[in-house]
Design a protein around this motif. Structure first.
Motif, short mmCIF file in Angstrom:
data_model
loop_
_atom_site.label_atom_id
_atom_site.label_comp_id
_atom_site.label_asym_id
_atom_site.label_seq_id
_atom_site.Cartn_x
_atom_site.Cartn_y
_atom_site.Cartn_z
N HIS A 112 32.17 -0.12 98.40
CA HIS A 112 32.12 1.14 99.23
C HIS A 112 32.83 0.74 100.57
O HIS A 112 33.06 -0.35 100.86
CB HIS A 112 30.68 1.39 99.75
CG HIS A 112 29.85 0.38 100.47
ND1 HIS A 112 29.55 -0.77 99.81
CD2 HIS A 112 29.39 0.12 101.64
CE1 HIS A 112 29.03 -1.48 100.75
NE2 HIS A 112 29.18 -1.06 101.88
N LEU A 118 28.07 7.66 103.33
CA LEU A 118 28.15 7.50 101.93
C LEU A 118 27.39 8.64 101.02
O LEU A 118 26.52 9.35 101.63
CB LEU A 118 27.65 6.11 101.49
CG LEU A 118 28.32 4.96 102.06
CD1 LEU A 118 27.65 3.60 101.73
CD2 LEU A 118 29.78 5.13 101.70
N LEU A 122 25.03 6.02 96.45
CA LEU A 122 25.90 5.01 96.79
C LEU A 122 25.11 4.15 97.95
O LEU A 122 25.04 3.21 98.17
CB LEU A 122 27.40 5.25 97.25
CG LEU A 122 28.18 3.99 97.36
CD1 LEU A 122 28.17 2.95 96.25
CD2 LEU A 122 29.64 4.38 97.50
N GLN A 143 29.41 -6.38 94.63
CA GLN A 143 30.00 -4.96 94.88
C GLN A 143 31.05 -4.65 94.01
O GLN A 143 32.34 -5.11 94.27
CB GLN A 143 30.22 -4.66 96.51
CG GLN A 143 28.94 -5.00 97.21
CD GLN A 143 29.09 -4.66 98.83
OE1 GLN A 143 28.05 -4.39 99.29
NE2 GLN A 143 30.04 -5.02 99.20
N SER A 264 30.20 8.55 94.30
CA SER A 264 30.97 7.41 94.79
C SER A 264 32.35 7.45 94.64
O SER A 264 33.13 6.70 95.45
CB SER A 264 30.39 6.22 93.84
OG SER A 264 30.81 6.23 92.54
N HIS A 267 35.08 8.40 97.82
CA HIS A 267 35.46 7.52 98.78
C HIS A 267 36.57 6.51 98.00
O HIS A 267 36.62 6.51 96.88
CB HIS A 267 34.27 6.33 98.97
CG HIS A 267 33.02 7.23 99.59
ND1 HIS A 267 32.90 7.85 100.70
CD2 HIS A 267 32.05 7.29 98.76
CE1 HIS A 267 31.93 8.38 101.05
NE2 HIS A 267 31.18 8.23 99.87
N VAL A 269 37.76 3.23 97.36
CA VAL A 269 36.85 1.68 96.94
C VAL A 269 37.77 0.76 96.75
O VAL A 269 38.19 0.55 95.62
CB VAL A 269 35.70 1.94 96.08
CG1 VAL A 269 34.39 2.84 96.68
CG2 VAL A 269 36.26 2.88 94.87
#
Length: 337
Positions: A112, A118, A122, A143, A264, A267, A269
């Protein structure tokens, strides 16, 4: 490391079910915690199947007794008050692991960005990692972004979206950057994390060598599976709620499961560090490139053997347009309040 006993929670899930045989290969005595007391897996006869519930303190104490490393692979993908439920489960697990003298907890969480609000799911996974790190037991929180492997829900979503939609009207998050990771690499790092020295207790970003947009991942998947390049048009009005229903229409992934996955993906990542690789080493043969991970996942498998592409494509494009209209109306009503 004299004690080679590992407890795996979530062994009936995708990652847990693949992790157990890897641990057995490395010489661990593996114990699994399951509510049913039985598992339909080829390795079931090689492990200590411990019947119990992760929410029950007595069951946890019994399952964790004599364990060196405990793998926490529990997280909710359904509705309800999952944030409170996941918080309580993680808190109880960390407390029980400390009381049992467990040497290390390993938890697979989600990659993340820092400093962004978030999605609820998440954020909950991040909170679980923080709770385990605060337990007093040395903890490694790994992660990861999208895990590439057949059976991974996030990979199946990508697989069916790509195969079933040669042309698509899609949400804008298809242009976000992602650092996918092959399942073989995830398993390597999960096993290797058990060997970290006790003074190491922290989060680690894990990812493959490629940083791609979701759209680029789809195009590469199409190419690696012998399909034509996809025509992708993105829409800024497709909210996560709307996109999850779009995924539910197009793929076998239930909209309720798709919602946290989509949440998720809004975003970007990308790994900020690769410290775990420096501490425990890279997977044998090196980190797996995205295209190679796709080839391994799809080896000998038809991308979608039960599907008439043209018919479903027309139907899903029409359904997408309906959802866009619904989404616009919901957005206007929200602004009007």
């Amino acid at each position: 490391m004299e004690n080679r006993t590992a407890l795996v929670t979530g062994a009936s899930g995708y990652v847990g079910g693949l992790l157990v045989p890897r641990l057995l290969e490395e010489g661990y005595a593996v114990r699994v915690l399951t509510r049913s007391g039985s598992l339909d897996a080829p390795w079931a006869g090689e492990v200590d199947v411990h019947q119990g519930d992760a929410s029950d303190a007595d069951d946890l104490r019994s399952a964790l007794r004599g364990v060196h490393v405990a793998y926490y692979l529990i997280h909710s993908m359904d509705g309800g008050d999952f944030v409170r439920r996941d918080r309580e489960l993680a808190d109880g697990f960390g407390r029980a692991a400390g009381e049992a003298g467990v040497g290390r907890i390993v938890y697979l969480s989600g990659l993340h960005p820092e400093g962004e609000e978030l999605s609820t799911h998440l954020a909950s996974r991040v909170e679980v990692g923080e709770i385990l790190l605060a337990s007093g037991v040395p903890t490694a929180v790994l992660q990861a972004a999208t895990v590439i492997g057949r059976g991974s829900v996030s990979f199946e979503m990508l697989r069916y979206l790509t195969t079933r939609l040669p042309a698509m009207v899609a949400p804008k998050w298809l242009r976000n950057r992602i650092q996918p990771v092959g399942i073989d690499d995830v398993l390597h790092w999960l096993v290797a994390a058990a060997q970290l020295p006790p003074e190491v207790s922290r989060t680690f970003d894990i990812g493959g060598p490629d940083v791609l947009t979701y759209a680029e991942m789809m195009q590469a998947f199409a190419q690696e599976t012998g399909q034509h390049r996809r025509l992708i048009v993105t829409l800024p009005v497709m909210t996560p709620w709307l996109a999850s229903h779009w995924v539910g229409l197009v793929t076998p992934v239930d909209a309720g499961v798709a919602k946290p996955l989509v949440g998720s993906l809004v975003h970007e990542v990308v790994c900020r560090e690769r410290d775990l690789e420096e501490l425990v080493g890279a997977p044998p043969g090196g980190i797996t490139p995205y295209r190679e991970a796709v080839r391994r996942a799809m080896r000998g498998v038809d991308p979608d053997p039960h599907h008439a592409v043209g018919v479903l494509s027309a139907a899903t494009v029409a359904a997408t347009l309906v959802l866009v209209v619904v989404g616009r109306r919901r957005s206007r009503r929200t602004r009007g309040r």
